[in-house]
Design a protein around this motif. Structure first.
Motif, PDB file in Angstrom:
ATOM      1  N   GLY A 171      35.056 -47.737 -10.971  1.00  0.00           N
ATOM      2  CA  GLY A 171      34.090 -47.660 -11.866  1.00  0.00           C
ATOM      3  C   GLY A 171      32.936 -48.217 -11.242  1.00  0.00           C
ATOM      4  O   GLY A 171      32.961 -49.343 -10.561  1.00  0.00           O
ATOM      5  N   ILE A 172      31.614 -47.692 -11.501  1.00  0.00           N
ATOM      6  CA  ILE A 172      30.483 -48.323 -11.056  1.00  0.00           C
ATOM      7  C   ILE A 172      29.624 -48.630 -12.641  1.00  0.00           C
ATOM      8  O   ILE A 172      29.156 -47.784 -13.244  1.00  0.00           O
ATOM      9  N   GLY A 173      29.490 -49.778 -12.826  1.00  0.00           N
ATOM     10  CA  GLY A 173      28.960 -50.174 -14.000  1.00  0.00           C
ATOM     11  C   GLY A 173      29.973 -50.289 -15.426  1.00  0.00           C
ATOM     12  O   GLY A 173      29.730 -50.426 -16.476  1.00  0.00           O
ATOM     13  N   THR A 174      31.218 -50.277 -15.090  1.00  0.00           N
ATOM     14  CA  THR A 174      32.201 -50.236 -15.989  1.00  0.00           C
ATOM     15  C   THR A 174      33.571 -50.997 -15.270  1.00  0.00           C
ATOM     16  O   THR A 174      33.766 -50.611 -14.197  1.00  0.00           O
ATOM     17  N   THR A 175      34.168 -51.796 -16.132  1.00  0.00           N
ATOM     18  CA  THR A 175      35.474 -52.539 -15.537  1.00  0.00           C
ATOM     19  C   THR A 175      36.613 -51.911 -15.882  1.00  0.00           C
ATOM     20  O   THR A 175      37.741 -52.307 -15.483  1.00  0.00           O
ATOM     21  N   SER A 176      36.481 -50.655 -16.513  1.00  0.00           N
ATOM     22  CA  SER A 176      37.636 -49.987 -16.823  1.00  0.00           C
ATOM     23  C   SER A 176      37.453 -48.227 -16.738  1.00  0.00           C
ATOM     24  O   SER A 176      37.095 -47.565 -17.889  1.00  0.00           O
ATOM     25  N   VAL A 183      31.128 -43.512 -13.842  1.00  0.00           N
ATOM     26  CA  VAL A 183      29.712 -44.098 -13.272  1.00  0.00           C
ATOM     27  C   VAL A 183      28.908 -44.438 -14.688  1.00  0.00           C
ATOM     28  O   VAL A 183      28.887 -43.262 -15.596  1.00  0.00           O
ATOM     29  N   ARG A 184      28.755 -45.575 -15.235  1.00  0.00           N
ATOM     30  CA  ARG A 184      28.011 -45.723 -16.517  1.00  0.00           C
ATOM     31  C   ARG A 184      26.601 -46.170 -16.113  1.00  0.00           C
ATOM     32  O   ARG A 184      26.440 -47.458 -15.848  1.00  0.00           O
ATOM     33  N   GLY A 185      25.696 -45.214 -15.920  1.00  0.00           N
ATOM     34  CA  GLY A 185      24.137 -45.599 -15.436  1.00  0.00           C
ATOM     35  C   GLY A 185      23.679 -44.315 -14.885  1.00  0.00           C
ATOM     36  O   GLY A 185      24.538 -43.304 -14.950  1.00  0.00           O
ATOM     37  N   ASN A 186      22.400 -44.550 -14.220  1.00  0.00           N
ATOM     38  CA  ASN A 186      21.721 -43.469 -13.749  1.00  0.00           C
ATOM     39  C   ASN A 186      22.445 -43.134 -12.117  1.00  0.00           C
ATOM     40  O   ASN A 186      22.798 -44.318 -11.405  1.00  0.00           O
ATOM     41  N   ILE A 187      22.215 -41.982 -11.587  1.00  0.00           N
ATOM     42  CA  ILE A 187      22.614 -41.514 -10.214  1.00  0.00           C
ATOM     43  C   ILE A 187      21.607 -41.142  -9.468  1.00  0.00           C
ATOM     44  O   ILE A 187      20.900 -39.992 -10.074  1.00  0.00           O
ATOM     45  N   VAL A 188      21.041 -41.764  -8.474  1.00  0.00           N
ATOM     46  CA  VAL A 188      19.857 -41.300  -7.969  1.00  0.00           C
ATOM     47  C   VAL A 188      20.282 -40.520  -6.508  1.00  0.00           C
ATOM     48  O   VAL A 188      21.023 -41.371  -5.862  1.00  0.00           O
ATOM     49  N   ILE A 189      19.696 -39.619  -6.380  1.00  0.00           N
ATOM     50  CA  ILE A 189      19.908 -38.781  -5.310  1.00  0.00           C
ATOM     51  C   ILE A 189      18.671 -38.688  -4.681  1.00  0.00           C
ATOM     52  O   ILE A 189      17.650 -37.962  -4.908  1.00  0.00           O
ATOM     53  N   PRO A 190      18.548 -39.040  -3.196  1.00  0.00           N
ATOM     54  CA  PRO A 190      17.073 -38.800  -2.552  1.00  0.00           C
ATOM     55  C   PRO A 190      16.980 -37.395  -2.493  1.00  0.00           C
ATOM     56  O   PRO A 190      17.610 -36.474  -2.507  1.00  0.00           O
ATOM     57  N   MET A 191      15.556 -37.108  -2.122  1.00  0.00           N
ATOM     58  CA  MET A 191      14.859 -35.924  -1.844  1.00  0.00           C
ATOM     59  C   MET A 191      15.831 -35.213  -0.793  1.00  0.00           C
ATOM     60  O   MET A 191      15.930 -35.916   0.306  1.00  0.00           O
ATOM     61  N   SER A 192      15.846 -33.959  -0.825  1.00  0.00           N
ATOM     62  CA  SER A 192      16.726 -33.127   0.129  1.00  0.00           C
ATOM     63  C   SER A 192      18.227 -33.387   0.354  1.00  0.00           C
ATOM     64  O   SER A 192      18.838 -32.809   1.262  1.00  0.00           O
ATOM     65  N   SER A 193      18.664 -34.365  -0.357  1.00  0.00           N
ATOM     66  CA  SER A 193      20.206 -34.596  -0.558  1.00  0.00           C
ATOM     67  C   SER A 193      20.733 -33.736  -1.370  1.00  0.00           C
ATOM     68  O   SER A 193      19.980 -33.272  -2.625  1.00  0.00           O
TER      69      SER A 193
END
Length: 374
Positions: A171-176, A183-193
């Motif tokens: 869990g990212i942003g959550t303990t459960s 994932v509880r939140g935004n996911i950022v993917i860099p350009m060209s990824s």
């Protein structure tokens, strides 16, 4: 002082005794087992010896060039080439390296720059960098965690920054975490990824590497308006709502709306409408068929045009059908049959041209502007 038959010399007072027997000297003991056997405390500014076997060592600083062997050592500072002890309790341990063949048990806090070991089992680990083959920790707090193989959560909860693992879920942003990755939140993917099914099944487009099964964001040199989203499915793309496919793009490029098997470049299974458009007509598009419902410039109606918009040149428009009808106010005004008969006011013309009227108040045919030469 007394000299006994067994060659023992003893010094005694009310509390302490000195005994020399068989070459051994004992202080606080009447049966010394070593050359110097002290049963009690020893205070010395400098202590130099080849081997020291001591049950308890309590000192500010202990410097040994060869080795320290003790059952229990309680030392403020240890500077030693080799330290061997059953239990070592030290406020500060200073050394180039520490090698343990057994276990290192720490009841308090271990502060170190680097720890390299096969297994770490600890309730709490707080360190700048931990490099280990396996880490089994109830709670782990680290500035940098370098994991070369895998991060496993085996029943216990692990915390690395804002990453929590429980029973195999991460869990990212959550303990459960509820799934393998939650994932509880935004996911950022860099350009060209890209988000991809496999990292090696790719193709190249406009200088970008695109996965056959992927979602990515890329700078496309063919479009100057900004970066573009690339969605790729090798066998096609299907969009759903309420569990029903609404749009389908096949691998041959055909697009179907409300149909799963479009047989042309655009197949629509159902009605479609063109909303009223008040904008100016396009003046840069080339030759083509244009349809719109226009409310621009006082217009209010539907238009079908065969035209070159960049030059305003009109081109033929052919309608191919079995029969053709024109209605106004829901009344058939013009009808062309499959045999070519044209009916005006009738949908069943019996000759090449049949004009019918239902009222005698007006003429059947009016010729206006004709010159008969008279």
């Amino acid at each position: 002082m007394s000299l006994q038959q067994n060659r023992r010399i003893s010094f005694s007072d009310m509390n302490k005794s000195l005994t020399v027997t068989n070459g051994n000297t004992g202080i606080g003991t009447t049966a010394p087992a070593h050359m110097l056997d002290v049963n009690g405390g020893v205070r010395s500014t400098n202590f130099t010896t080849t081997n020291a076997l001591i049950t308890n060592v309590t000192t500010g600083t202990l410097n040994a060039s060869t080795g320290i062997t003790a059952a229990t050592a309680q030392i403020t500072n240890i500077n030693a080439t080799t330290s061997s002890a059953g239990t070592a309790v030290a406020t500060t341990y200073t050394g180039g390296s520490m090698s343990l063949s057994g276990n290192l048990s720490i009841g308090g806090t271990l502060t170190t720059v680097n720890i390299t070991t096969t297994n770490i089992s600890e309730t709490n680990v707080s360190a700048g960098t931990v490099s280990a083959t396996n880490i089994g920790v109830t709670t782990q707090t680290v500035g940098t965690s370098r994991i070369t193989t895998s991060l496993l959560a085996l029943g216990n909860s692990n915390t690395v920054g804002n990453i929590f693992t429980t029973g195999g879920n991460v869990g990212i942003g959550t303990t459960s975490p509820l799934t393998t990755l939650d994932v509880r939140g935004n996911i950022v993917i860099p350009m060209s990824s890209r988000l991809t099914l496999t990292a090696t099944d790719n193709f190249s487009y406009s200088g970008n590497t695109v996965g056959h099964y992927s979602l990515s964001w890329n700078t496309d040199p063919s479009f100057a308006g900004g970066s573009m989203s690339y969605l790729s499915g090798y066998g096609g793309i299907r969009l759903f709502t309420t569990g029903t496919p609404r749009m389908n793009i096949l691998n041959n490029g055909n697009v179907g709306i409300n149909t799963e098997a479009p047989s042309t470049q655009l197949s629509v299974n159902g009605d479609f409408s063109l909303a009223a458009n008040s904008g100016a007509w396009n003046s840069t598009a080339g030759k083509g068929l244009f349809m719109r419902y226009s409310t621009a410039g006082g217009q209010d109606g539907a238009f079908i045009q065969s035209i070159d918009r960049s030059t305003s040149i009109l081109y033929p428009l052919s309608l191919v059908t079995q029969t053709f009808s024109v209605e106004t106010n829901s009344v058939n005004r013009l009808h062309i049959t499959s045999t070519g008969n044209v009916g005006i006011g009738t949908s069943t013309p019996r000759s090449n041209l049949e004009i019918s009227q239902s009222s005698s108040t007006t003429g059947v045919m009016l010729f206006s502007g004709l010159n008969d030469g008279g």
